[in-house]
Write a protein that holds these residues in place. Structure first.
Motif, PDB file in Angstrom:
ATOM      1  N   THR A 210       0.861  -1.180   0.000  1.00 50.46           N
ATOM      2  CA  THR A 210       0.000   0.000   0.000  1.00 50.46           C
ATOM      3  C   THR A 210       0.895   1.226   0.000  1.00 50.46           C
ATOM      4  OG1 THR A 210      -0.107   0.107   2.416  1.00 50.46           O
ATOM      5  CG2 THR A 210      -1.788  -1.195   1.298  1.00 50.46           C
TER       6      THR A 210
ATOM      7  N   THR B  60      -9.310  -0.665  -0.631  1.00 49.45           N
ATOM      8  CA  THR B  60      -9.663  -0.870   0.774  1.00 49.45           C
ATOM      9  C   THR B  60     -10.674   0.177   1.187  1.00 49.45           C
ATOM     10  OG1 THR B  60      -7.822   0.499   1.537  1.00 49.45           O
ATOM     11  CG2 THR B  60      -7.400  -1.856   1.271  1.00 49.45           C
TER      12      THR B  60
ATOM     13  N   GLU C 293      -7.259  -0.451   9.325  1.00 48.76           N
ATOM     14  CA  GLU C 293      -7.462   0.696   8.448  1.00 48.76           C
ATOM     15  C   GLU C 293      -7.992   1.891   9.250  1.00 48.76           C
ATOM     16  OE1 GLU C 293      -9.955  -0.465   5.224  1.00 48.76           O
ATOM     17  OE2 GLU C 293      -8.949  -2.398   4.931  1.00 48.76           O
TER      18      GLU C 293
ATOM     19  N   ILE D 216     -14.996  -8.909   1.896  1.00 47.82           N
ATOM     20  CA  ILE D 216     -14.401  -8.115   2.968  1.00 47.82           C
ATOM     21  C   ILE D 216     -15.166  -8.434   4.243  1.00 47.82           C
ATOM     22  CG2 ILE D 216     -13.810  -5.825   3.788  1.00 47.82           C
ATOM     23  CD1 ILE D 216     -13.854  -4.856   0.913  1.00 47.82           C
TER      24      ILE D 216
ATOM     25  N   TRP E 138      -9.300 -12.903  -2.515  1.00 55.56           N
ATOM     26  CA  TRP E 138      -8.830 -11.749  -3.286  1.00 55.56           C
ATOM     27  C   TRP E 138      -8.217 -12.166  -4.612  1.00 55.56           C
ATOM     28  CZ3 TRP E 138      -3.674 -12.209  -4.296  1.00 55.56           C
ATOM     29  CH2 TRP E 138      -2.940 -13.056  -3.458  1.00 55.56           C
TER      30      TRP E 138
ATOM     31  N   ARG F 121     -10.280  -5.468   9.268  1.00 55.48           N
ATOM     32  CA  ARG F 121     -10.950  -6.126   8.146  1.00 55.48           C
ATOM     33  C   ARG F 121     -10.074  -7.241   7.597  1.00 55.48           C
ATOM     34  NH1 ARG F 121     -11.943  -0.536   7.210  1.00 55.48           N
ATOM     35  NH2 ARG F 121     -14.159  -0.030   7.503  1.00 55.48           N
TER      36      ARG F 121
ATOM     37  N   TYR G  67      -9.582  -9.606   4.057  1.00 55.45           N
ATOM     38  CA  TYR G  67      -9.882  -9.679   2.624  1.00 55.45           C
ATOM     39  C   TYR G  67      -9.684 -11.131   2.185  1.00 55.45           C
ATOM     40  CZ  TYR G  67      -9.869  -4.609   2.661  1.00 55.45           C
ATOM     41  OH  TYR G  67     -10.165  -3.295   2.930  1.00 55.45           O
TER      42      TYR G  67
ATOM     43  N   CYS H 109      -5.776   4.244  -0.532  1.00 56.98           N
ATOM     44  CA  CYS H 109      -6.698   3.231  -0.017  1.00 56.98           C
ATOM     45  C   CYS H 109      -6.754   2.080  -1.011  1.00 56.98           C
ATOM     46  CB  CYS H 109      -8.089   3.818   0.211  1.00 56.98           C
ATOM     47  SG  CYS H 109      -8.138   5.118   1.444  1.00 56.98           S
TER      48      CYS H 109
ATOM     49  N   THR I 198      -6.183  -6.401   7.671  1.00 53.33           N
ATOM     50  CA  THR I 198      -5.660  -5.037   7.736  1.00 53.33           C
ATOM     51  C   THR I 198      -6.261  -4.286   8.914  1.00 53.33           C
ATOM     52  OG1 THR I 198      -7.427  -4.144   6.346  1.00 53.33           O
ATOM     53  CG2 THR I 198      -5.449  -4.952   5.217  1.00 53.33           C
TER      54      THR I 198
ATOM     55  N   VAL J  18      -4.665   2.009   4.987  1.00 51.11           N
ATOM     56  CA  VAL J  18      -4.069   0.852   5.659  1.00 51.11           C
ATOM     57  C   VAL J  18      -2.879   1.315   6.486  1.00 51.11           C
ATOM     58  CG1 VAL J  18      -2.964  -1.379   5.365  1.00 51.11           C
ATOM     59  CG2 VAL J  18      -4.818  -0.706   3.831  1.00 51.11           C
TER      60      VAL J  18
END
Length: 927
Positions: free
Chosen positions: A35, A60, A80, A127, A94, A89, A91, A40, A78, A64
């Motif tokens: 990131t 996101t 965030e 998510i 993915w 959250r 993920y 985001c 993550t 992050v």
């Protein structure tokens, strides 16, 4: 002491093609997640064999600030920030973004997944929102189970990874499993592995594990726990926030607590079950606590003491395992055998082992202030501002000893855990900021002020008198900062091993510690690679071949030494799977002059003492005799008795033995010469040697070297040529030798039985040859301990009964007559006159071996348990007086006098008077 070498553990390096400066990154399996500052968005790059290419990207819901990847479950989690609110959250799925799918669903944990059936799709990313009552600060994924640990200001929350089948699709989800309230410490970094949790802040480290059973001696109720927690919290506040005034700063002293002593620390962890799990209540068991004091020499700052890089490293048992691939549900079959904890100060790192006992095994001293460090099973990678350093670690040595407590024996060994650590490489990078590791790659982030670095280089080259206040040109905004995200591939294990072996040859001729040290490092490198549960069979075969080769190299090193560790040549040569001939050839090819090391002589003596199937050739056997003749002549008889030396020329052996005898004659030397004379069929020389010493001296000689009489092979006892000769010429001496061996635990009863049966296997004898019976009788005459007395008595009585029930058996004269046994051994009793009267009217049964009289004598003796003999009576008839006497002796021993007299009146009335006179005592006169 840190050894410094210049090997090449790092291979090629590639640049991750990010377009903006990376802010946070993590890695795992085959991917790097990045990131950028202020964005985001997560960019995913695939790490291939040659290039790093973009794999996919996804947005996101916030900025992050921290993220971590879990190989188990293939998910990214993550922390965030959005509108100054931190959220947690995960993920999932993915990878579907690689196919260009833009479908995304958002859901919260704890919901019934069946209610989301209409929105489920295999090609959409999910998510998963994980709401928390406090803002998350840090997180960690368990590499063994895939569970998630999240740290907040005053609590730790554990989420269990699970799979739920919905519409024939396995969906990944989490359960809020446990909440751990923590007081006295605000976590800044966490690590989580197989129920073990590590918590770190600026100056403190706490490691504990969760257990379903309470620790021993703990009966604290929930109310008491809360009161203790509340009571300690006041102390914690005073300790965690030093009193500050105008003139003084108070801080705590450094401390290290292990095991139960950790209860004395100021940190309290209280578990609170969420009620969602059916498991038993969890209990906290403290393992390690360490506190450091800040260094205020540079002002009111803890930068010079601030801890970083907390890590728990598991090592697995070698065996079957299966790792989850993609998003398919599976249960990890890896079993953790060892667990290590690492954390670092700016100038030193600390490595502990945690499984059986918490112990500090290594301390790493850095030459510069470290930024970050990452521990792997093979190396410790540390970054300073401008250097990537590679240190060796002792994890594989500790893991080997935990999995096999008997590893340090004559058959196997391993370099010690206390071996000095070393630096293999210090590689220059500019502006190192962060480092991570996965598979065979090291990921490093560099951010440097390009102009400052250029000025620094110019200042280094200029004279020392140049003033630091010289005018600098201000850099433009475009070139103000330089950054890169590198993927540095680590050198393959076999390639690095070969380089370390070549490097060690620089020290080889000097017989120094450096050669052994570097070869030990290479050996541990291979051990760590072999412990990896993900090895494929082809790679494992190559590593095993290199492992055996490394053992041979270490055996060569220790074989040339004369130190206290020279005995390690034996187990290393054993693990190399080299034959004795191969080892001898290796050593002789390197030691041109006759200067054999203590380690080699220890290996050679021990190998020749073992019962090996290998037979040395005539040339190699002669060389062995020459080696012993030059170094340790007293070992020549022992070497010649080894099964390995069967091909040794007896003429050469006799010449060496005569030289030895001239310096110090002994019974063992004469016996060995007699054995060599038998091989040469020189009976005159054999007789001369056997007559030089008395029988007692010969027995002591045989006791020094039992292999003159027998050898062992595949758990079988094999008589030697000398034993066969004794069978025909000196049976009494042979029996005396075997009795001496048994008395001194050189042979067991079972092995002695096998020996005599093997000695007579061509004579047509029954299962118990006469010489074995002679051995039992002689052993009984030497008064064996009670533990084997009844065993020998049982064997003898079984043999006697078998013989007297078979009158037509081939009778062989025994070494001792019944009278000899009665006179020399109290276990044989005096035969009563009434028994002699009964059998006197019949022909003598088995006159040569006297088994009937021996059995009668044993039954009249004090040692034989008459009850244990009763089952034999069923196989003994009473058709004549000899057989009847056995029945009457047993009845008399059982005090059945009346029945015995009635049978005597019927069968042998002339013996009744003698029976009454010798057997019926005062208490039975009424009969």
């Amino acid at each position: 002491m840190v050894q410094l070498y210049n090997c090449h553990p790092f291979g090629s390096q590639r640049i991750v093609p990010t377009k903006q400066a990376p802010e946070v990154f993590c890695c795992g399996r085959d991917s790097v997640f990045v990131t950028c500052a202020g964005g985001c968005k997560v960019e995913v790059f695939n790490v291939g064999q040659e290039l790093c290419h973009p794999l996919c990207s996804f947005n996101t819901l916030g900025k992050v600030v921290h993220m971590s990847y879990s190989d188990i479950g293939d998910y990214l989690v993550t922390i965030e920030e959005k509108n100054n609110i931190s959220s947690l959250r995960a993920y999932v799925n993915w990878r579907c973004q690689t196919a260009g799918s833009s479908r995304v669903s958002v859901r919260m944990i704890g919901l019934q997944l069946e209610s989301l059936q209409s929105g489920i799709s295999k090609d959409q990313m999910e998510i998963i929102e994980m709401p928390l009552s406090d803002s998350p600060l840090c997180l960690s994924c368990c590499p063994v189970r895939g569970d998630l640990l999240v740290g907040c200001r005053s609590k730790l929350v554990i989420f269990n990874l699970k799979y739920t089948a919905v519409q024939e699709t396995a969906m990944l989800d989490f359960d809020r499993f446990l909440v751990l309230h923590i007081s006295g410490m605000v976590p800044s970094q966490l690590c989580f592995c197989s129920g073990h949790i590590g918590v770190l802040n600026d100056l403190e480290v706490l490691v504990f594990r969760l257990n379903s059973e309470p620790p021993k001696g703990t009966k604290t109720t929930e109310a008491e726990t809360l009161s203790i927690k509340g009571g300690k919290q006041g102390l914690v506040v005073a300790a965690s926030h030093p009193l500050e005034c105008e003139d003084f700063v108070m801080c705590q002293r450094p401390v290290e607590l292990v095991g139960e002593d950790c209860q004395a620390c100021s940190i309290v962890v209280t578990p609170e079950s969420t009620g969602l799990s059916m498991d038993a209540q969890s209990h906290v068991i403290y393992m390690l606590y360490r506190r450091f004091s800040p260094d205020f020499t540079d002002g009111f700052s803890v930068e010079s003491t601030r801890l970083h890089s907390l890590q728990l490293l598991p090592m697995y048992k070698t065996g079957n395992h299966f790792l989850a691939t993609d998003t398919k549900p599976t249960t990890s079959q890896k079993e953790v055998s060892s667990l290590f904890c690492f954390f670092s100060m700016p100038h030193a790192g600390f490595l502990y082992t945690l499984v059986n006992a918490v112990e500090l095994i290594s301390v790493y001293q850095y030459p510069e202030r470290s930024q970050q460090a990452v521990l792997t099973p093979q190396f410790l990678h540390v970054i300073t501002s401008n250097n990537l350093q590679c240190f060796t670690v002792r994890c594989s040595a500790a893991a080997a000893r935990e999995e096999d407590p008997y590893i340090d024996t004559t058959m196997k060994t391993c370099p010690p855990v206390s071996l000095d650590v070393c630096t293999l490489r210090m590689q220059l990078f500019i502006g190192l900021k962060a480092i991570q590791h996965f598979n065979n790659y090291v990921i490093i982030l560099t951010k440097a002020d390009v102009e400052d670095m250029a000025n620094k280089t110019r200042n280094t080259k200029s004279s020392a008198s140049r003033k630091a206040s010289s005018v600098k040109n201000k850099p433009s905004s475009e070139s103000e900062h330089g950054w890169n995200l590198y993927v540095v591939s680590t050198t393959p294990t076999l390639q690095l091993y070969k380089e370390m072996v070549e490097y060690s040859k620089r020290y080889e001729t000097m017989k120094t510690y450096g050669s052994i040290h570097l070869l030990s490092e290479a050996h541990l490198l291979l051990r760590a690679a072999l412990i990896n549960p993900d090895l494929v069979s082809e790679e494992k075969e190559e590593l095993m071949a290199a492992f055996r080769e490394s053992c041979a190299y270490l055996g060569d090193c220790f074989s040339r030494l004369d130190t206290k560790n020279s005995h390690l040549a034996l187990p290393y040569y054993k693990m190399s799977c080299l034959s004795v001939s191969d080892v001898i050839e290796r050593v002789l090819s390197k030691d041109l002059e006759e200067d054999y090391g203590k380690g080699f002589m220890f290996y050679l003596k021990h190998s020749l003492y073992e019962e090996l199937d290998e037979q040395l050739s005539e040339v190699v056997a002669l060389k062995v005799l020459q080696i012993f003749n030059a170094t340790e002549p007293s070992q020549l008889p022992h070497a010649l008795c080894s099964p390995c030396m069967t091909n040794a020329r007896p003429q050469k052996a006799m010449s060496f033995l005569k030289t030895l005898e001239a310096s110090g004659p002994s019974a063992l030397t004469s016996l060995t010469k007699a054995a060599m004379a038998l091989k040469m069929e020189d009976l005159q020389a054999y007789e001369a040697e056997m007559q030089r010493y008395s029988e007692m001296q010969l027995l002591y000689g045989f006791l020094e070297e039992p292999r003159l009489i027998f050898t062992r092979r595949d758990r079988e006892v094999i008589p030697t040529e000398m034993a066969v000769h004794f069978r025909d010429t000196l049976p009494g001496l042979l029996v005396a030798v075997l009795v001496t061996f048994h008395e001194n635990s050189k042979i067991s009863l079972k092995e002695a039985e096998s020996f005599f049966k093997a000695l007579w296997n061509k004579t047509g004898e029954d299962d118990s040859p006469q010489m074995l019976v002679d051995f039992w009788e002689a052993r009984l005459s030497s008064y064996p301990p009670e533990s084997i007395l009844q065993d020998i008595l049982f064997k003898l009585t079984s043999h006697y009964v078998c013989r007297i029930c078979k009158p037509q058996h081939a009778c062989v004269k025994s070494l001792k007559s019944p009278e000899d046994l009665r006179n020399s051994c109290s276990h044989f009793g005096v035969i009563s006159p009434w028994i002699t009267k009964m059998v006197s009217s019949e022909p003598v049964s088995c006159a040569a071996c006297g088994d009937l009289m021996k059995l009668q004598s044993l039954l009249c003796g004090p040692s034989l348990d008459i009850v244990s003999f009763l089952p034999f009576l069923d196989s003994i008839p009473d058709s004549n007086n000899s057989y009847l006497s056995i029945h009457l002796i047993c009845a008399t021993r059982l005090l059945n006098y009346e029945g015995s007299i009635e049978r005597l009146l019927d069968r042998c009335p002339e013996a009744v008077t003698l029976y009454a006179k010798h057997e019926i005592k005062d208490g039975s006169q009424k009969l």
